[in-house]
Design an enzyme around this catalytic site. Structure first.
Site, PDB file in Angstrom:
ATOM      1  N   ASP A 114     -67.303  11.918  -5.690  1.00  0.00           N
ATOM      2  CA  ASP A 114     -68.199  12.714  -6.512  1.00  0.00           C
ATOM      3  C   ASP A 114     -69.592  12.661  -5.877  1.00  0.00           C
ATOM      4  O   ASP A 114     -69.859  11.819  -5.010  1.00  0.00           O
ATOM      5  CB  ASP A 114     -68.227  12.138  -7.929  1.00  0.00           C
ATOM      6  N   ASP A 156     -68.402   8.246 -10.959  1.00  0.00           N
ATOM      7  CA  ASP A 156     -69.106   7.446 -11.960  1.00  0.00           C
ATOM      8  C   ASP A 156     -69.058   8.030 -13.359  1.00  0.00           C
ATOM      9  O   ASP A 156     -69.501   7.382 -14.303  1.00  0.00           O
ATOM     10  CB  ASP A 156     -70.572   7.280 -11.554  1.00  0.00           C
ATOM     11  N   ASP A 161     -64.837  12.339 -13.634  1.00  0.00           N
ATOM     12  CA  ASP A 161     -64.174  11.828 -12.435  1.00  0.00           C
ATOM     13  C   ASP A 161     -62.913  11.029 -12.758  1.00  0.00           C
ATOM     14  O   ASP A 161     -62.230  10.564 -11.838  1.00  0.00           O
ATOM     15  CB  ASP A 161     -65.136  10.925 -11.645  1.00  0.00           C
TER      16      ASP A 161
END
Length: 1240
Positions: free
Chosen positions: A426, A888, A892
């Site tokens: 990410d 995080d 995700d």
């Protein structure tokens, strides 16, 4: 009366809700039917006893259990889990058969090891489940205020709360169940909720009760309150709720804005009242508490095949042994009259060899069962738990700023960390800090803000450092008088042709950081600060710009009692940065009421702040589809304004003709900001007259209060009618800072041979800029952008046309890569979420994957959480290699669970990603050490450990087979039963555990200096079939040597000075002693790194054998049996016993020593070379040689700072060569002209 009507109208507005975080409230299928399938729940408000009286509507209690077992199910379920393993099941059968006369061993020699191994694993399961149980007890014992009747509330534990109860929740308390909000401490019935435990988001959500229940604002109000809720059945969807409330003869529709979910927290609100709708496991959070997918490492999967191979070997030798026994029984048993083969029940009856074969086959399967390592699974579990402990305790993975250590949330995948091929990351909060700083802005066609972004500083600084390391290569370039205040800049006329990127010095960077005194505000430009903007030529536009920042938002101000400063809770970090910036510019947002926001404006002639009120008429919420947000306000002069901010592409297409005055300049500034890695938004406004607004507001009110599946579409259409004819004011540029050490980490991971893909929800420009900052992209890299810009969505066969367009683009890109002749050429693939939707179709995805694998970098923009998971699955299944996903946020979770390894970053977006992950770290930069150090170590340790297990068990088990062949397949064991009991569990288990925990081929600092060592894992050099079969072959060889040498020395000859010959027990003990020595010396030779613990475990295990033999032999004959005084009186006095041990050790280890010596000399592995360099480094004075060897131990990469510097050097060299060529031609021409002139 007029005030009441206005207040009522405002209450019906939902401008407090953050719809950008939710999907549609209702299903796209159409209106829901209450009492229909899936919508049958009936809740009697304030009358929970009715649910108990009626059996048909009895609901679950609020007691929650997350344990896997209870007192009744622990034993059967846990035993099933243990014996689900093939090896354990085999030993269970063997233990059962050992109680019958067919067994060649004492029953306890088979049962005791099994009980020990299974008991240890079950104890571990029980401990983990006990911890879960204690957590459940803590949660179920929490207390909440519940209505007892007659308007009185009392404290009650959560587990006793029932459906229909009225609950009062205080500020900062968690909601004990899923509640329908009835009222709150705010007069308009709103409350603020933190849902971090549900979706990982730390931003506050706003909930609002129905107008019908707004008056229930005191405890006494519930004395006679009643109502009926008819709603959907329990389901896991956090963002939908369909139902209605029947109260006082009226029916009111319900939606998610009135639902308070269990485990979310009440914030910024004194109290709320709610009625319990779902309890316990019916709540949405528990409906979502699915178990994380079970993951197994590739080594563990291959280990199963090796176990099957050993089973095949076991069956083979058992078949040979039983066949030999049957033949011996048929042909020779008649001569062995003393065995009484004439008895009908005898197993050796020569008249029935088939029966003898079947019976002996069972005996052989028990006898040779030690080929299967019974302690393998439990030893691996112990080793992995200890490895995880060392990961958790690694100070180099500890983040001192947040006080967060690394955490191995599962120990099953330690070795998988050393085999990663592709990292899918990410961006926001992972590569970046998710901390937004207002850095630059464009107002009325003028750009403001002189400070450089951190990504520019980090990239330039790192490049200068790498250039210094390559000083020998750069020294040939034409540079000015050396380094000035910059690290590296080619100045003067000569060097202007070879301009390098400017790099700020450490002192400059330090000064810049010192100038930053406000979190969220890194802006520096005196033209706008301290009211200097009033002297700018377009001060009116600047004033409007500041007011848009201060007014157009949904944030909540909080005043710090200690400092008196306002802090803000907003739906995004960007909005916080805007509000901090407006405050620093002199426009401080100080207060929000149900209908107004108040701004303290500091630009009056008196110099004192003046509070201005802006009445909020409507808020048009931001959504990912709209990409904009608007606020319709009335200022103190009575002027109605529409203030709008959003993506530049959206705002620009909604400008009026007169509003495009600054469009050209603003577009250029936005491009510059984008190249600097900044997030941008455009700002505009529109003035409205009363008549126009009244007509539009009537339509907006209808859309807001409508109930149906098309409600959101109606709102979008009505909003679109107003958000047009805008006047462009300017644009903002906010910096999402790179996390500390991200560029260096990516560079080192690339040099370790890892591929890095970025999957982000940000727009393409922002993702590309971050790619440049991290050196995932660089100048000169050829970008392949796949998009659907030329495909018409309105075409009848749009999907087919889209797929055809994508396939054509992929084919062309693949051809371009194939025909590329430059070996240094690098390609980057960039694709957006809309295009990715079609690229992930079954008939396109493998072509897309092939292109992605051929590219050095892959960046997917504007992707949804589901698309992240699908891309991860494609990379995992399509390549067949190990993937790691790191993120995080709650968005995700899908890709973290889908990847072979999921790593969560404990950041500002909550703990949802961490809770779903296999490993958690505090910063992205820690990923390098987690993989390159711990991953490399764990992979090699586990691989060597498993290979050694098979080696030692083959060495031991085959000696039993050889003795069987020697004794006519009698089914007799040469070893005492106690030896068998100790071999796997005591005498050889501790050394192999020490190997799995402490072994290091190279230290951690060398792992980081030589990142290419990591490739031994993805290439599987230490656990391929060549190495596995090599260890097995070594075991076969060792077993032959041990048996033949002991047989030759002790058989039919005296071995003591008194002429005593060795019986079977003495020979068996001597042979077992040789096995203990051989396997322990072998593991000592295997180790590259010794600590005192390993010495104690290896040599202590050998010593423990002699101690046991001496002590056990001293027991009475009834206990010690045929090994009575075996060591003290029989073996120890005989020198040949000790010489045999030395001879066997030498004979069994010489081939391994020859092999490793030959390999190190002729075909050394990378770690062999590095070990030698490390060993002899103390005698090396030339540091450049050490650096040169380091550079050789790096994977050739096309991403990262190293590749970026290499490309820059190649570019400079090319320019220099061309310039030298021109100079040579010119000098040659002048030399040719000179003689002719002289002759004239």
């Amino acid at each position: 009366m007029a005030r009441r009507r206005i207040r009522s109208r405002i209450r019906k507005s939902h401008f407090y809700t953050f719809r950008c975080l939710r999907p549609k409230t209702l299903d796209d299928q159409g209106p829901h039917v209450i009492n229909g399938p899936g919508y049958t729940r009936i809740v009697h408000c304030n009358q929970p006893h009715l649910h108990l009286a009626t059996k048909l509507i009895r609901y679950r209690s609020n007691y929650v259990s997350t344990t896997r077992y209870n007192l009744l199910t622990f034993l059967p379920k846990c035993l099933y889990e243990q014996f689900h393993r093939v090896a354990n099941f085999y030993f269970l059968v063997a233990a059962i058969l050992s109680v019958f006369p067919l067994s060649p061993f004492n029953k306890w020699s088979m049962i005791a090891p099994l009980v020990f191994v299974v008991g240890l694993s079950m104890g571990k399961e029980a401990l983990e489940d006990w911890r879960r149980f204690m957590q459940d007890v803590e949660v179920n014992s929490r207390k909440a205020s519940v209505h007892k009747g007659s308007g009185d509330f009392g404290r009650r534990t959560w587990k006793r709360i029932r459906v229909g109860d009225i609950v009062r929740v205080e500020k900062d308390e968690f909601f004990p169940a899923d509640l329908l909000l009835l009222s709150s401490s705010y007069e308009d019935g709103i409350c603020y909720v933190e849902t971090m435990n549900l979706d990982g988001e730390t931003n506050l959500k706003v909930k609002r009760c129905l107008d019908a229940t707004l008056a229930l604002e005191k405890d006494e109000s519930f004395q006679n309150f009643s109502g009926t809720i008819k709603c959907e059945d329990p389901n896991p969807n956090l963002y939908t709720f369909v139902g209605n409330l029947e109260c006082d003869g009226q029916v009111y529709p319900l939606d998610p804005n009135q639902i308070l979910l269990r485990d979310s927290k009440l914030r910024n609100t004194a109290y709320v009242y709610g009625v319990v709708v779902f309890t316990g496991h019916d709540t949405k959070v528990m409906q979502n508490s699915t178990k994380s997918p079970s993951k197994r490492s590739r080594i563990e999967k291959r280990m199963d095949y090796i176990i099957y191979t050993l089973f095949a070997l076991l069956l083979t030798v058992s078949f040979i042994s039983s066949l030999g026994f049957a033949v011996m029984t048929k042909l020779l048993m008649a001569e062995w009259w003393y065995l009484r083969p004439d008895k009908p029940e005898s197993l050796t009856n020569p008249t029935n060899p088939l029966y003898a074969w079947v019976v002996h086959l069972i005996t052989a399967l028990l006898l040779y069962g030690y080929l299967i390592p019974i302690s393998l699974y439990v030893s691996i579990e112990v080793v992995k738990v200890l490895q995880a402990h060392f990961i958790n305790q690694d100070l180099q993975l500890y983040d001192s700023e947040s006080g967060t250590p690394a955490q191995a949330r599962t120990s099953n995948l330690n070795e998988e960390l050393g085999q990663v091929d592709t990292i899918l990351s990410d961006k926001t909060g992972t590569l970046t800090c998710n901390q937004m700083d207002f850095l630059k802005c464009s107002i009325a066609g003028t750009s403001y803000g002189v400070r450089a972004s951190e990504v520019e500083l980090a990239a330039a600084k790192q490049m200068a450092m790498d250039l210094e390391e390559k000083g020998e290569e750069v020294a040939n370039l034409s540079m000015n008088k050396g380094r000035t205040q910059r690290y590296a800049k080619l100045a003067s006329k000569t060097s202007s042709d070879f301009e390098l990127e400017t790099v700020v010095t450490a002192s400059d960077e330090k000064d810049q950081k010192q100038n930053t005194g406000v979190k969220g505000f890194s802006f520096e430009d005196n033209r706008l600060m301290n009211e200097n903007w009033l002297n700018e030529p377009n001060s009116d536009d600047i004033l409007m710009f500041f007011r848009i920042l201060a007014v157009c938002h949904t944030a909540i101000p909080e005043v710090d009692e200690d400092t008196g400063m306002c802090t803000y809770e907003a739906e995004s970090p960007d909005e916080v940065a805007f509000l901090v910036a407006s405050r620093e510019f002199g426009f401080e947002f100080t207060k929000r009421t149900q209908s107004s926001v108040f701004i303290a404006e500091r630009f009056s002639s008196s110099g004192q702040p003046v509070d201005r009120e802006y009445k909020i008429l409507n808020l048009l919420d931001f959504t990912s589809k709209r990409k904009r947000m608007s606020a319709i306000v009335r200022d103190e002069e009575g002027q109605i304004l529409l203030l709008c901010k959003g993506a530049d592409s959206i705002i620009f297409e909604r400008l009026s003709k007169s509003g495009k005055e600054y469009l050209g300049a603003t577009s250029k500034h936005l491009n510059v900001y984008g190249e600097a890695g900044l997030r941008t938004l455009a700002l505009g406004y529109r003035k409205l007259d009363e008549t126009e607004y009244a007509a539009w507001n009537s339509e907006f009110h209808k859309a807001k209060t409508s109930v149906g599946a098309d409600r959101d579409e109606m709102l979008e259409k009505v909003s679109d009618m107003m958000e047009k004819e805008l006047i462009l004011v300017g644009a903002t540029a906010v910096e999402d800072k790179l996390q500390k050490g991200v560029p260096q980490c990516i560079d080192n991971l690339a040099q370790a041979g890892l591929k890095i893909w970025v999957l982000t929800g940000d727009k393409m420009e922002t993702a590309i800029n971050i790619g440049y900052a991290c050196s995932l992209l660089r100048q000169g890299m050829k970008q392949i952008s796949i998009s659907l810009t030329n495909v018409e969505e309105s075409s009848q066969n749009s999907e087919a046309a889209a797929k055809e367009s994508i396939l054509m683009q992929i084919t062309n890109a693949s051809q371009m890569i194939k025909i590329e002749k430059d070996p240094h050429a690098a390609f980057a693939l960039i694709i957006d979420g809309k295009t990715l939707t079609y690229a992930l179709k079954d008939d396109v995805k493998y072509q897309f994957l092939a292109l992605a694998v051929d590219c050095a970098s892959v960046i997917c923009c504007r992707v949804s959480p589901k698309q992240k998971a699908l891309v991860t699955r494609l990379a995992k299944e399509g390549t067949g290699k190990t993937t790691l996903a790191i993120g995080d946020g709650a968005n995700d979770v899908g890709m973290i669970q889908e990847a072979d390894i999921g790593v969560g970053i404990s950041g500002v977006e909550g703990m949802q990603a961490v809770m779903a992950s296999d490993f958690s770290i505090a910063q992205f930069r820690f990923l390098e050490r987690l993989l390159v150090v711990h991953g490399h170590w764990c992979y090699k340790r586990i691989a060597q450990m498993i290979c050694y297990f098979f080696y030692k068990n083959i060495t031991f088990g085959l000696t039993l087979f050889y003795f069987e062949c020697f004794t006519g397949f009698s089914g007799q064991s040469i070893y005492n039963d106690s030896y068998l009991l100790l071999f796997n569990v005591v005498l050889t288990s501790l050394p192999v555990i020490s190997l799995g925990v402490f072994e290091q081929d190279v230290p951690s600092d060398v792992c980081l200096q030589f990142p290419a060592l990591y490739q031994q894992g993805p290439k599987n050099l230490f656990f391929d079939w060549y190495r596995i079969l090599g260890w097995m072959g070594n075991g076969v060889y060792a077993s032959i040597v041990i048996f033949t040498l002991n047989l030759g020395i002790f058989h039919v000859q005296s071995f003591r000075s008194d002429g005593q010959t060795a019986d079977m027990n003495a020979m068996g003990t001597a042979m077992f002693t040789c096995i203990i020595w051989a396997v322990n010396v072998q593991i000592a030779l295997t180790m590259s790194h010794f600590t005192w613990i390993q010495h104690v475990m290896i040599w202590g295990s050998i010593g423990a054998w002699y101690v046991f033999l001496a002590l056990y032999g001293m027991l009475p004959v009834k206990l010690s049996g045929n090994i009575f005084h075996m060591l003290v009186e029989i073996l120890a006095p005989a020198p040949i016993f000790w010489l045999t041990s030395l001879l066997v050790i030498a004979a069994t280890t010489l081939p391994y020593l020859f092999h490793i010596s030959y390999q190190r000399s002729v075909n050394p592995l990378d770690h062999h070379i590095i070990q030698e360099i490390k060993h002899f480094r103390i005698d090396v004075e030339d540091e450049r040689m050490w650096k040169r060897e380091k550079s050789k131990a790096r994977e050739k990469t096309k991403i990262g700072f190293t590749a970026r510097v290499d490309a820059k050097i190649r570019q400079l060299r090319g320019r220099l060569q061309r310039k030298h060529s021109v100079l040579s031609v010119m000098s040659g021409t002048s030399s040719n002209d000179t003689p002719s002139s002289n002759s004239q």
